[in-house]
Design an enzyme around this catalytic site. Sequence first.
Site, PDB file in Angstrom:
ATOM      1  N   ASP A   1       0.866  -1.171   0.000  1.00 52.19           N
ATOM      2  CA  ASP A   1       0.000   0.000   0.000  1.00 52.19           C
ATOM      3  C   ASP A   1       0.913   1.235   0.000  1.00 52.19           C
ATOM      4  O   ASP A   1       2.137   1.139   0.114  1.00 52.19           O
ATOM      5  CB  ASP A   1      -0.978  -0.012   1.188  1.00 52.19           C
TER       6      ASP A   1
HETATM    7  C1  BGC Z   1      -5.084   3.248   0.211  1.00 50.09           C
HETATM    8  C2  BGC Z   1      -5.193   2.290  -0.941  1.00 50.09           C
HETATM    9  C3  BGC Z   1      -5.064   3.045  -2.239  1.00 50.09           C
HETATM   10  C4  BGC Z   1      -3.748   3.796  -2.236  1.00 50.09           C
HETATM   11  C5  BGC Z   1      -3.467   4.559  -3.520  1.00 50.09           C
HETATM   12  C6  BGC Z   1      -3.875   4.154   0.112  1.00 50.09           C
HETATM   13  O1  BGC Z   1      -3.880   5.153   1.063  1.00 50.09           O
HETATM   14  O2  BGC Z   1      -5.055   2.510   1.412  1.00 50.09           O
HETATM   15  O3  BGC Z   1      -6.392   1.586  -0.885  1.00 50.09           O
HETATM   16  O4  BGC Z   1      -5.144   2.168  -3.331  1.00 50.09           O
HETATM   17  O5  BGC Z   1      -3.759   4.729  -1.169  1.00 50.09           O
HETATM   18  O6  BGC Z   1      -4.281   5.656  -3.647  1.00 50.09           O
END
Ligand code: BGC
Length: 771
Positions: A299
Site C-alpha cells: 500500500d
Molecule cells: C489506500 C489504498 C489506495 C492507495 C493509492 C492508500 O492510502 O489505502 O487503498 O489504493 O492509497 O491511492
Amino acid sequence: MLHLKRDILRRLASKGILIFSAFGLLASTHTMSASIQQPSGEHESVERRVAALLRKMTLAEKVGQMSQRNGSDGYAPDDLGEGLRAGGIGSVINVVDVDVVNELQRIAVEESRLGIPLMVGRDVIHGFKTVMPIPLGQAATWNPALVANASRIAAAEAATAGINWTFAPMIDISRDARWGRIAESLGEDPYLASELAAAMVRGFQGDDLSAIGSIAACAKHFAGYGTSESGRDYATTNVPQNEMRNVHLRPFNAAVDAGVTTLMTSFSDIDGVPGTANEFLLRQVLRDEWGFGGFVVSDWDSVRQLQIHGLTANDRESAYEAITAGVDMEMHGDAYSNHLGALLADGQIDEQLIDDAVSSILRAKFRLGLFEKPYTDPTELPPIASRDALDTAREAALQSVVMLKNDHRVLPLSAGKLTSVAVIGPLADAPYEQLGTWIFDGDPDLSVTPLHAIHSLVGHDIDVRYLRAMANSRSSSTDAFDEAVEIARGSDAVLLFLGEESILSGEAHSRADISLPGAQAELVRRIRDAGKPVVAVIQAGRPLTLTNIVDDVDAILFAWHPGTMGGPAIADLLFGVESPSGKLPATFPRMVGQIPIYYNQKNTGKPPSPDTVVLIDDIDAHAPQLSTGMTAYHLDAGYTPLFAFGHGLSYADFSYSDVRVSADEIAMGETVTVSAELTNDGDVAAEEVVQLYVRDLVGNVTRPVRELKGFKRVFLGPGMTVTVEFDLHTDDLAFYGRNMQLMTEAGDFHVWVGGSSETELRREFRIVDSD
Ligand code: BGC
C-alpha cells in the site's frame, strides 16, 4: 405502477435476473465465464518472453520494475522522464491525462534501454467519470452480473485515460460501521463478498486482459484490515488464524480463483506483523496454498511505514522485510530503489527473490498486451458517460436502495393522490455528495440529484416544495427549521433527504458516533410534529444507528451514496415506478456499543433468547440479582440489531413457504437441493433476493449460528408462485478446522430459505461419511 413491460424484461434478462411471470420462467441468470484462463500455448509464450527479458535486465532495471512513482498534480513527464529513461520506474500512479500517460509510455518504450511499458495505476473504486453506487451499495444489490457490468464500465472509462490497473476491488470484510472504509467494502459476509469480489474482477479484467477496455484488478487489502480496532482507520488488527481463514481470506481466495492480476497489502499491524511484512499471508497462504501467479503491491508507502510501526529500524530493514515477505512492487516509496541493491550485494537477500518479483510484474504487463499496444487511443473506447454507462449506474443505484421500513404502506407515493410534496434536507440536491468516497475522477456535473429527478418525474402534476434546511449534514444550526416545518405542514407528504456527506466516510474518515450527524435528528422530530407522512431517504457511506429517528418517520429508503444516477433511481422508487429490492450487506446496530455486530456470529456457551433478556429498565428493583438471564446480551441494547443482514422490504408482498431438502441424508461428495416456494401476493411485479443460510451444528471448531450459502435475485409477477432451488455440495460446507485444514464434516445441518438472515423457515439434513 409496476408492469411486466417487454423492455423491462429485456433489461432484467441482460442483468442476469431470474424472471417469472404468468408465462413462467422467461429468462434466467447467466453467469459470466469464470476465471481468466490463459490458453496453455499463450501461457508458455508469456513465460518464455518473461524469461528472455529478465536475462537482459541489469539489477537496476529489475529494481526499477519493482518501483512505482506518484505522478499526481505537479508532475509532468519531465519529472519522471529521467527515471523512465534509466529503466528505474515500473509503474506510475495518479496520472490521468491520456496525453501525459502516452508520453510517459513513449519515454519508457522508446527511450529506455529495454523498452518495458508501464503499469498505470489509479483508484477506480466505483466508477471513473460515471460513478456507480459505493461498493457497499453495490453489495446491497446482491447481483453479481450487475456488479460485474458496473466494473466493466468503470474499466472502459478509465482505460480512455490510459489507466491499465485499478486498485479495486476492496474486499476487506467489515463488521464495524465506524470504520470509514466500510463504504468501499462489500460488507460483512464472506460468501456475499466472495461472489461480488469475483464479479468485480471479471468486470474489470474481462475475459481477455489484453482486450481494449480491460484493466488489471487489485484485490485489497491483504488481509484483515477491516478489523481495525474500534473502527479507527489504520489501527491495529488482531485476527486469530482460524477467523482469518474462515472469514477474511475467503473473498481474496475467490478473487485469486477469478484470476485477479494483483493484490495489495494491508497498512495494518496484523497480530504483530504488519501486512507489508507478513510472510505467512503473502507466501504461505497466497503463493504456496493458493498458487497465486500475479504480483503483490504494497500500500502507499507502507514499506517505509514498517519502521514507523516499530518493526524495523530503518528503510533498509523495511525493504528487507517486505521483499522477503513477498511484496513485489513498492507503491510510492523509495525503500526498494535505495536499498535492494545493497541488500543483494551484502548477501542478505538472494537475487532469485528479485527475479521472482520482476517476473510476476513482467508477466502482468505481457498479459495486459502492453508490449504490443502501450499507447491509448480514447476513440477506440466507448465515450464517457455513454447511455449504457448511465443506464447501468441507474440500475445499480435502483437495486442498491434498501427499504428499511414502510409503515402503513406510505410508499410508494401515489402521484394521483398527492397535490404537493415537501422535499427537505441537505442531501436532496447535492450532486457531489451523492457520489460518495473515492471519486478522484468522478464528475459531479453528470450527477442527477433526487430533487431534479423528482421534478422531472412528476412534472406539473405535483407541487414540489424544496428547502435544504441545513447547509450540510453536519450543520448544527436549526435556523431554517421553522420554515421547514411550515413547508411540511402545507404539503401532503414530506420527503426528508438525510445522511452523511461523502467526506464523512472513506479512508481515514472513521466515526465513533454513527448516528445522523449535526441537527438532523432534531429536524426529524420537528417535521414529525407537522403531522404529515414522513419518508426519510438516507444517503450514507456506512450503516448508521437510526434508533433515535426510526419511530419518527413512516418509511426509510437507505440509498448509501448512490452515485451519478442516484436521483432518478430514488425518484422511481419513491413514486412506485420501480419497487425497492436491495438487501442489507451489513448489520445495522441499535447502538454503537453493539459493534462488532454481525449475523454469522458464534453461539457462545450462553446464547441469549427472548426469555433470558431483561433490559435495564425492567430489572426488578427488589431482586436485582435475579434480574438478568445470564446470557450474552447488553442490558441496554439486548442482542438483536435494528435491521438485520439481508433485510430489505418491497412493494410486493413476498411470502415464503414449503422449504424442502431433496434428501434427508447425503454422502460426502454429494449434493442436496434445497428449495422453497416464493409467492408474490401483491399486485405489483418486483424483485426479491432469496437467501439460503446453513448451520453446521457440531464442528471441529465452533461454527457460526448461520452462514449465507446462496442467493438468487428473482423477478416475480403479481400473484405468481415459483420454486427457487439451491444446490449445496458438501464442499460448499467446508471450513478450516483446528489444524487449519479445509474440511467438511459429517453430521447434522440446518438450512433456512427466506428474505433475510432472520428467516425462520428451516429444514434439516445430515451428511454421512461415504465409507
Ligand atoms: C489506500 C489504498 C489506495 C492507495 C493509492 C492508500 O492510502 O489505502 O487503498 O489504493 O492509497 O491511492
